[in-house]
Design a protein around this motif. Structure first.
Motif, mmCIF file in Angstrom:
data_model
loop_
_atom_site.group_PDB
_atom_site.id
_atom_site.type_symbol
_atom_site.label_atom_id
_atom_site.label_comp_id
_atom_site.label_asym_id
_atom_site.label_seq_id
_atom_site.Cartn_x
_atom_site.Cartn_y
_atom_site.Cartn_z
ATOM 1 N N ASN A 7 0.823 -1.215 0.000
ATOM 2 C CA ASN A 7 0.000 0.000 0.000
ATOM 3 C C ASN A 7 0.851 1.257 0.000
ATOM 4 N N ASP A 118 -2.709 -8.129 -6.487
ATOM 5 C CA ASP A 118 -4.044 -8.707 -6.626
ATOM 6 C C ASP A 118 -5.047 -7.590 -6.941
ATOM 7 N N GLU A 119 -6.292 -7.969 -7.101
ATOM 8 C CA GLU A 119 -7.326 -7.011 -7.490
ATOM 9 C C GLU A 119 -7.544 -5.943 -6.420
ATOM 10 N N ARG A 120 -7.439 -6.313 -5.155
ATOM 11 C CA ARG A 120 -7.602 -5.352 -4.074
ATOM 12 C C ARG A 120 -6.534 -4.262 -4.140
ATOM 13 N N ARG A 122 -4.869 -3.340 -6.814
ATOM 14 C CA ARG A 122 -5.116 -2.527 -8.012
ATOM 15 C C ARG A 122 -6.234 -1.519 -7.764
ATOM 16 N N GLN A 123 -7.279 -1.914 -7.028
ATOM 17 C CA GLN A 123 -8.360 -0.992 -6.685
ATOM 18 C C GLN A 123 -7.860 0.119 -5.772
ATOM 19 N N PHE A 124 -6.975 -0.219 -4.832
ATOM 20 C CA PHE A 124 -6.379 0.790 -3.956
ATOM 21 C C PHE A 124 -5.591 1.802 -4.780
ATOM 22 N N PHE A 126 -6.040 2.557 -7.926
ATOM 23 C CA PHE A 126 -6.986 3.344 -8.720
ATOM 24 C C PHE A 126 -7.608 4.452 -7.870
ATOM 25 N N ARG A 127 -8.031 4.132 -6.644
ATOM 26 C CA ARG A 127 -8.619 5.148 -5.770
ATOM 27 C C ARG A 127 -7.596 6.221 -5.395
ATOM 28 N N SER A 129 -5.008 7.110 -7.188
ATOM 29 C CA SER A 129 -4.772 7.898 -8.400
ATOM 30 C C SER A 129 -5.891 8.898 -8.630
#
Length: 140
Positions: A7, A118-120, A122-124, A126-127, A129
Motif C-alpha cells: 500500500n 491482486d485485485e484489491r 489494483r483498486q487501492f 486506482f482510488r 490515483s
C-alpha cells in the motif's frame, strides 16, 4: 511483500504526479523519473528477496502483452546500444531523462502490476490515483 508495504508503494506511485520542483528550470520530468526509478528498484528488490513473491512472478507463463512489452524493451535496448549518442539514448536527455533506464523502470512497474498485485491492490491504486487527480485538478 506485506500489505502495508504494498500500500505504501502504491500510494507513492500514485502520488508521483505531485512531485514538482518549482525552484529549478526543469520542474517536472527529472524528479518524476528519478522517483519512478527508486520506486521500481525498491519494489523489484523486495519482490526478489521474498520467495513467495518471486514464485508468483515466475510460475505462470507470459501473456501476449507481457511478451510484447519485453520485445519492446529489448528492441529499445538494442537501439540504445547502436545509437549515435549512446548516453542520451540510455539515460535520456538532461531535460527529460526519458531514456532506456526510464523504460526499464516502467517495465518493472508493469510486471509488478501484471504478476504480483491482486485485485484489491489494483483498486487501492486506482482510488489513490483518483484522489491525486482531484488534487491536481484543484491546483490547476
Amino acid at each position: 511483500m506485506s500489505n502495508q508495504l504494498i500500500n505504501f508503494w502504491l500510494l507513492a506511485l500514485a502520488a508521483l504526479p505531485l512531485a514538482v520542483n518549482f525552484w529549478t528550470r526543469l520542474a517536472y520530468e527529472p524528479i518524476k523519473v528519478a522517483l519512478l526509478a527508486v520506486l521500481a528498484i525498491s519494489a523489484t528488490g523486495a519482490i526478489l528477496i521474498n520467495p513467495r513473491s518471486r514464485r508468483a512472478v515466475f510460475k505462470k507463463p507470459l501473456s501476449m502483452i507481457e511478451k510484447w512489452w519485453l520485445i519492446l524493451a529489448s528492441v529499445a535496448l538494442v537501439a540504445s546500444i547502436f545509437s549515435v549518442d549512446r548516453g542520451r539514448s540510455f539515460f535520456g536527455s538532461p531535460e527529460r531523462c526519458l531514456g532506456w533506464l526510464a523504460l526499464l523502470a516502467l517495465t518493472a512497474v508493469f510486471f509488478i502490476f501484471a504478476r504480483v498485485l491482486d485485485e484489491r491492490a489494483r483498486q487501492f491504486f486506482f482510488r489513490a490515483s483518483m484522489a491525486v487527480a482531484v488534487i491536481i485538478s484543484v491546483y490547476a
